[in-house]
Design a protein around this motif. Structure first.
Motif, PDB file in Angstrom:
ATOM      1  N   TYR A 360       0.864  -1.183   0.000  1.00  0.00           N
ATOM      2  CA  TYR A 360       0.000   0.000   0.000  1.00  0.00           C
ATOM      3  C   TYR A 360       0.901   1.233   0.000  1.00  0.00           C
ATOM      4  O   TYR A 360       1.805   1.347   0.831  1.00  0.00           O
ATOM      5  CB  TYR A 360      -0.896   0.034   1.241  1.00  0.00           C
ATOM      6  N   ILE A 361       0.662   2.136  -0.920  1.00  0.00           N
ATOM      7  CA  ILE A 361       1.484   3.338  -1.038  1.00  0.00           C
ATOM      8  C   ILE A 361       0.637   4.550  -0.683  1.00  0.00           C
ATOM      9  O   ILE A 361      -0.428   4.770  -1.277  1.00  0.00           O
ATOM     10  CB  ILE A 361       2.027   3.479  -2.481  1.00  0.00           C
ATOM     11  N   ILE A 362       1.103   5.322   0.287  1.00  0.00           N
ATOM     12  CA  ILE A 362       0.356   6.494   0.757  1.00  0.00           C
ATOM     13  C   ILE A 362       1.271   7.706   0.664  1.00  0.00           C
ATOM     14  O   ILE A 362       2.394   7.702   1.189  1.00  0.00           O
ATOM     15  CB  ILE A 362      -0.140   6.292   2.207  1.00  0.00           C
ATOM     16  N   GLY A 363       0.801   8.729  -0.025  1.00  0.00           N
ATOM     17  CA  GLY A 363       1.587   9.942  -0.201  1.00  0.00           C
ATOM     18  C   GLY A 363       2.124  10.057  -1.620  1.00  0.00           C
ATOM     19  O   GLY A 363       1.920   9.187  -2.470  1.00  0.00           O
ATOM     20  N   ARG A 364       2.813  11.162  -1.869  1.00  0.00           N
ATOM     21  CA  ARG A 364       3.401  11.413  -3.183  1.00  0.00           C
ATOM     22  C   ARG A 364       4.856  10.962  -3.222  1.00  0.00           C
ATOM     23  O   ARG A 364       5.489  10.782  -2.180  1.00  0.00           O
ATOM     24  CB  ARG A 364       3.316  12.913  -3.512  1.00  0.00           C
ATOM     25  N   ALA A 365       5.371  10.782  -4.429  1.00  0.00           N
ATOM     26  CA  ALA A 365       6.748  10.331  -4.607  1.00  0.00           C
ATOM     27  C   ALA A 365       7.720  11.252  -3.874  1.00  0.00           C
ATOM     28  O   ALA A 365       7.627  12.478  -3.963  1.00  0.00           O
ATOM     29  CB  ALA A 365       7.085  10.280  -6.096  1.00  0.00           C
ATOM     30  N   GLY A 366       8.650  10.657  -3.146  1.00  0.00           N
ATOM     31  CA  GLY A 366       9.627  11.403  -2.381  1.00  0.00           C
ATOM     32  C   GLY A 366       9.158  11.764  -0.985  1.00  0.00           C
ATOM     33  O   GLY A 366       9.961  12.170  -0.147  1.00  0.00           O
ATOM     34  N   ASN A 367       7.881  11.596  -0.733  1.00  0.00           N
ATOM     35  CA  ASN A 367       7.333  11.913   0.590  1.00  0.00           C
ATOM     36  C   ASN A 367       6.238  10.909   0.932  1.00  0.00           C
ATOM     37  O   ASN A 367       5.185  11.252   1.436  1.00  0.00           O
ATOM     38  CB  ASN A 367       6.772  13.335   0.597  1.00  0.00           C
ATOM     39  N   GLU A 368       6.526   9.634   0.634  1.00  0.00           N
ATOM     40  CA  GLU A 368       5.507   8.599   0.766  1.00  0.00           C
ATOM     41  C   GLU A 368       5.958   7.552   1.777  1.00  0.00           C
ATOM     42  O   GLU A 368       7.115   7.486   2.170  1.00  0.00           O
ATOM     43  CB  GLU A 368       5.267   7.926  -0.589  1.00  0.00           C
ATOM     44  N   PHE A 369       5.012   6.698   2.166  1.00  0.00           N
ATOM     45  CA  PHE A 369       5.360   5.516   2.935  1.00  0.00           C
ATOM     46  C   PHE A 369       4.549   4.343   2.409  1.00  0.00           C
ATOM     47  O   PHE A 369       3.459   4.501   1.847  1.00  0.00           O
ATOM     48  CB  PHE A 369       5.146   5.720   4.440  1.00  0.00           C
ATOM     49  N   PRO A 407       6.882 -10.454   6.985  1.00  0.00           N
ATOM     50  CA  PRO A 407       5.703  -9.923   7.689  1.00  0.00           C
ATOM     51  C   PRO A 407       5.464  -8.466   7.301  1.00  0.00           C
ATOM     52  O   PRO A 407       6.340  -7.781   6.771  1.00  0.00           O
ATOM     53  CB  PRO A 407       6.092 -10.055   9.168  1.00  0.00           C
ATOM     54  N   SER A 408       4.260  -7.994   7.575  1.00  0.00           N
ATOM     55  CA  SER A 408       3.922  -6.621   7.185  1.00  0.00           C
ATOM     56  C   SER A 408       4.858  -5.634   7.881  1.00  0.00           C
ATOM     57  O   SER A 408       5.178  -5.765   9.058  1.00  0.00           O
ATOM     58  CB  SER A 408       2.465  -6.309   7.524  1.00  0.00           C
ATOM     59  N   GLN A 409       5.307  -4.645   7.116  1.00  0.00           N
ATOM     60  CA  GLN A 409       6.207  -3.633   7.633  1.00  0.00           C
ATOM     61  C   GLN A 409       5.907  -2.295   6.969  1.00  0.00           C
ATOM     62  O   GLN A 409       5.253  -2.231   5.921  1.00  0.00           O
ATOM     63  CB  GLN A 409       7.663  -4.016   7.390  1.00  0.00           C
ATOM     64  N   LEU A 410       6.386  -1.225   7.589  1.00  0.00           N
ATOM     65  CA  LEU A 410       6.191   0.119   7.063  1.00  0.00           C
ATOM     66  C   LEU A 410       7.539   0.686   6.658  1.00  0.00           C
ATOM     67  O   LEU A 410       8.463   0.762   7.467  1.00  0.00           O
ATOM     68  CB  LEU A 410       5.508   1.011   8.108  1.00  0.00           C
ATOM     69  N   ASN A 416       8.281  12.687   8.682  1.00  0.00           N
ATOM     70  CA  ASN A 416       7.424  12.728   9.870  1.00  0.00           C
ATOM     71  C   ASN A 416       6.935  11.353  10.307  1.00  0.00           C
ATOM     72  O   ASN A 416       6.252  11.233  11.318  1.00  0.00           O
ATOM     73  CB  ASN A 416       6.211  13.626   9.591  1.00  0.00           C
ATOM     74  N   ILE A 417       7.282  10.320   9.548  1.00  0.00           N
ATOM     75  CA  ILE A 417       6.820   8.965   9.868  1.00  0.00           C
ATOM     76  C   ILE A 417       8.029   8.041   9.904  1.00  0.00           C
ATOM     77  O   ILE A 417       8.815   7.982   8.953  1.00  0.00           O
ATOM     78  CB  ILE A 417       5.794   8.463   8.828  1.00  0.00           C
ATOM     79  N   ASN A 418       8.189   7.332  11.006  1.00  0.00           N
ATOM     80  CA  ASN A 418       9.303   6.406  11.158  1.00  0.00           C
ATOM     81  C   ASN A 418       8.977   5.061  10.517  1.00  0.00           C
ATOM     82  O   ASN A 418       7.844   4.581  10.578  1.00  0.00           O
ATOM     83  CB  ASN A 418       9.633   6.195  12.638  1.00  0.00           C
ATOM     84  N   SER A 419       9.976   4.451   9.923  1.00  0.00           N
ATOM     85  CA  SER A 419       9.805   3.113   9.355  1.00  0.00           C
ATOM     86  C   SER A 419       9.678   2.090  10.474  1.00  0.00           C
ATOM     87  O   SER A 419      10.284   2.230  11.549  1.00  0.00           O
ATOM     88  CB  SER A 419      10.989   2.749   8.462  1.00  0.00           C
ATOM     89  N   LEU A 420       8.876   1.051  10.217  1.00  0.00           N
ATOM     90  CA  LEU A 420       8.733  -0.080  11.131  1.00  0.00           C
ATOM     91  C   LEU A 420       9.121  -1.334  10.352  1.00  0.00           C
ATOM     92  O   LEU A 420       8.316  -1.901   9.611  1.00  0.00           O
ATOM     93  CB  LEU A 420       7.291  -0.197  11.649  1.00  0.00           C
ATOM     94  N   ILE A 421      10.373  -1.731  10.479  1.00  0.00           N
ATOM     95  CA  ILE A 421      10.906  -2.833   9.686  1.00  0.00           C
ATOM     96  C   ILE A 421      10.751  -4.137  10.454  1.00  0.00           C
ATOM     97  O   ILE A 421      11.152  -4.245  11.614  1.00  0.00           O
ATOM     98  CB  ILE A 421      12.382  -2.600   9.329  1.00  0.00           C
TER      99      ILE A 421
END
Length: 771
Positions: A360-369, A407-410, A416-421
């Motif tokens: 799932y991609i949320i946000g615009r390119a370069g500022n997405e997660f 497993p699911s990860q971010l 402003n959003i930290n990755s959850l690996i």
């Protein structure tokens, strides 16, 4: 124990009795006369005897018989039967070539009426599908789809309206082993389930195992769908394709070296988003919506004893609208080497790769997660077939699969959003098997075998233990390659067939299967955001024991066939969740997974008729699937989500004057079991729904009528084409896809149930061509 000794004694007697006779062995392949395609499961037999054998998945056969003159009969579903007399005084290699039944030939040969069928009984709980004949059935959006077509058979049901997801004999979609050229396909759907990933133009063979599953198959608790791609025409170049309302497809095939090697390449592409943009450019200007897939296969014979196959599939779905996007897809690759040691011993070595990913991609390119997950397999498989004598065919082999679970990860590019690996999980699943197909007497046939399965999870990774409140009590860390957990199991298999009369057959089947991988989902069907996990110290392997009993009766020279089959499954270590569990980005999801038991049982009726140019059937399934978990529903058994009491399909096709084909399919299904709120109450101004029992309600029943008319244009020497027009859901029935509850706009004290229906009537038109 006594029964096993009896089978062993019968095997020894049959070996000794045949050894005492002077005999020779013939072997070879059965092929399509026009394209050179190997025919899987074709029957090679001695006329008016019980001596016979079926070709393997590479079209190879081996038949041992007494010296002398014999009338050999070769038959295959959808092809005219070949009958010829031979004098056998020494071993021979003979390749048989069969001609496909055409509409013109069917009118000339009355015999062809028996052979020009859409499906064929292939043993206990097993059905073989004529992929070519399925193209005349009405389908959604005009897109030929094998997974939707087989939903018209008893014991096989769609998980929801318009979906390609399958529940087979009460199992979940995750309990179906779906193979494409031996590689597993983890999510067989395009367009969120409305189309399957299988392009029928690229497919040659489909066999469905619902019961009496042979020992060479394992890994899934419910069923096997064994699908093989075409090899490609090794005699001439050919092009075929189709143009539909929302998608098009094109297939190119031909010889690499004539009669020695061939290739096929087939692709599909949708353009629904282009149509929507053209219709409403202001609203859908930045919309990307569609899927594509490609099938490629090459094969080459290195002499008479060796043949190499290389095949692959790639497919992807993309949906992007504004700041939100979804991308998911499957990739598979298979390399297989056939070697014939002698006229009796055949071997195949396979390497395959399978990959499934979603994001799932949320946000615009370069500022997405991105929220993503997936599973990847690498595997080695070795199979042997030994044609001991006309009454015994022994099969043995092994396989080993390396699973890599993500497993699911971010993954974030947003400051402003930290990755959850999440750490990947690793496991190796292996199996070894042996089986024997034995003709005990002229009337009695047995297929019996044993499979040993083994599952090892290994590091790197962390192993958690939890208390009753799901808090971690201790953590054990494992290094790369370090052993974590082992499970194993013995899996006996049995399929018995007894011909009570020439037109009456009794069948009995039993199998046990261990499933070591699990699909975590909050929906009934296999949605793109579902997550695969291995068996661990907390999540036990699923175990399914199934016994089935059936009777099959034919009338009117096999033009009318009736079969009735009942089954019972005992299910151990089924997977469900605690109330309120959330699988998304939950690294400790195992703490909320529960293991329980279940059982599924039912009866399946199939009435199949073939009279002249009419071909049709009626299927009815009566079934029940129940789960029981100590922590759910107060320990009281409850209906599984996929439980459907009644499932009816009425299908008919009629061919008129060679050029017109009329078809229809009417379907009725009981709604899925669901959990709805029984009441609501208010706490501190907040309204809270009150739930009583798990899956205590049902969705409304669904039904619809689909029709199609195919017109074949006049055939020229090099070109043929046809138009198919039709309608999905002819009488515009709005079947429920989901039901939600919301506050009544005029009276807040009341709650309205709101039904979402996806499709009313959907017209279709498709142009198909080949040259």
């Amino acid at each position: 124990m006594k029964f096993g000794l009896t089978l062993l004694l019968c095997t020894l007697i049959s070996i000794l009795s045949i050894t005492a006779q002077e005999k020779i062995t013939i072997s070879g392949h059965v092929k399509d006369i026009a394209s050179g395609e190997d025919l899987i499961g074709a029957t090679v037999s001695v006329n008016n005897t019980s001596i016979g054998v079926s070709t393997n998945i590479y079209g190879f056969y081996s038949l041992t018989l007494p010296k002398g003159k014999h009338i050999i009969q070769v038959s295959y579903i959808g092809y005219t039967t070949l009958t010829e007399e031979y004098l056998f005084d020494t071993k021979k290699e003979i390749d048989f070539e069969l001609k496909m039944v055409s509409s013109e030939l069917a009118e000339v040969l009355v015999k062809a009426d028996k052979e020009d069928v859409m499906m064929q009984d292939a043993g206990v709980g097993t059905t073989k599908i004529n992929v070519k004949k399925l193209e005349t059935l009405p389908v959604f959006m005009g897109e030929k789809d094998i997974l939707k077509s087989i939903q018209l058979l008893p014991g096989i049901s769609a998980v929801s309206e318009g979906s390609t997801g399958l529940t087979i004999r009460g199992g979940t979609p995750a309990q179906n082993l779906i193979l494409l050229d031996e590689a597993p396909v983890y999510n067989p759907s395009h367009f969120l389930g409305f189309f399957s990933v299988f392009n029928s133009d690229a497919l040659k063979d489909l066999t469905i195992y619902k019961g009496g599953i042979p020992a060479q198959y394992g890994s899934r608790a419910s069923s096997v769908l064994d699908i093989y791609m075409k090899n490609g025409n090794n005699r001439k170049f050919a092009v075929s394709g189709g143009l539909g309302l929302i998608s098009s497809r094109l297939t190119v095939e031909g010889p690499i070296v004539k009669n020695k090697g061939s290739f096929i390449a087939s692709g599909r592409l949708t353009y629904l988003d282009l149509i929507m943009k053209a219709a409403q450019p202001d609203r859908f200007g930045d919309l990307a919506l569609g899927f594509w897939d490609v099938n490629v296969k090459l094969n080459y014979s290195f002499g008479k004893k060796d043949r190499l196959y290389v095949s692959g599939y790639a497919g992807r779905d993309n949906f992007i609208f504004g700041n939100f996007g979804l991308s998911y897809g499957n990739y598979t690759a298979t390399a297989r080497w056939n070697h014939t040691f002698n006229e009796k011993l055949f071997a195949n070595t396979s390497f395959f790769f399978s990959d499934y990913y979603y994001g799932y991609i949320i946000g615009r390119a370069g500022n997405e997660f991105t929220i993503e997950a997936g599973i990847r397999d690498f595997a080695l498989k070795q199979d042997y077939s030994y044609y001991l004598n006309p009454k015994n065919t022994i099969r043995a082999g092994f396989n080993s699969t390396y699973h890599q679970f993500q497993p699911s990860q971010l993954v974030s590019e947003n400051d402003n959003i930290n990755s959850l690996i999440s750490d990947k999980k690793h496991a190796i699943e292996s199996g070894v098997y042996i089986s024997n197909e034995m003709q005990i007497t002229d009337k009695f046939k047995a297929v019996y075998g044993l499979r040993f399965s083994l599952f090892n999870q290994f590091g790197p990774g962390d192993l958690y233990n939890f208390d009753e409140n799901n808090n971690i009590t201790d953590t054990t860390t494992y290094l790369p390659g370090q052993h974590i957990q082992t499970y194993w199991g013995l899996e006996p298999r049995l399929a018995l067939t007894y011909d009570v009369l020439p037109t009456t057959k009794l069948e009995l089947g039993y199998h046990r299967i261990h499933q070591y991988v699990h699909l975590l989902t909050n929906s009934t069907s296999a949605a793109p955001n579902d997550m695969w996990i291995p068996s661990t110290n907390l999540v036990k392997p699923q175990i399914a024991d199934q016994i089935s009993l059936g009777i099959k009766q034919s009338f009117l020279n096999d033009r009318l066939n009736i079969s009735l089959e009942g089954y019972y499954k005992n299910l151990q270590n089924q997977v469900d969740y605690e109330n309120g569990a959330d699988i998304l980005l939950n690294a400790k999801i195992e703490s909320q997974i529960l293991n329980g038991r279940g059982w599924a049982y039912g009866g399946e009726l199939l009435v199949q008729a073939r009279f002249g140019n009419f071909n049709g059937w009626i299927s009815y399934t009566l079934s029940r699937t129940v789960y029981q978990f100590d922590e759910i529903n107060f320990g009281v058994p409850y209906l599984a989500k996929q439980d459907k009491t009644h499932d009816i399909a009425i299908v008919g096709t009629y061919e008129l004057k060679k050029r017109w084909v009329f078809s229809l399919a009417w379907i009725y299904q009981t709604g899925n079991a669901v959990t709805f709120p029984s009441a609501k109450y208010e706490i501190n101004g907040q309204k809270v729904s009150y739930f009583t029992e798990r899956n205590g309600y049902r969705m409304p029943a669904s039904h619809r009528l689909d029709i199609a008319i195919t017109f074949r244009n006049k055939i020229t020497k090099k070109f043929r084409s046809s138009f198919t027009i039709g309608a999905y859901n002819v009488y515009n029935q709005y079947n429920p896809y989901s039901i939600t509850f919301q506050e009544n706009e005029t009276d807040p004290s009341k709650t309205d149930a709101v039904q979402l229906s996806l499709f009313g009537i959907v017209p279709t038109i498709t142009w198909n061509f080949s040259f």
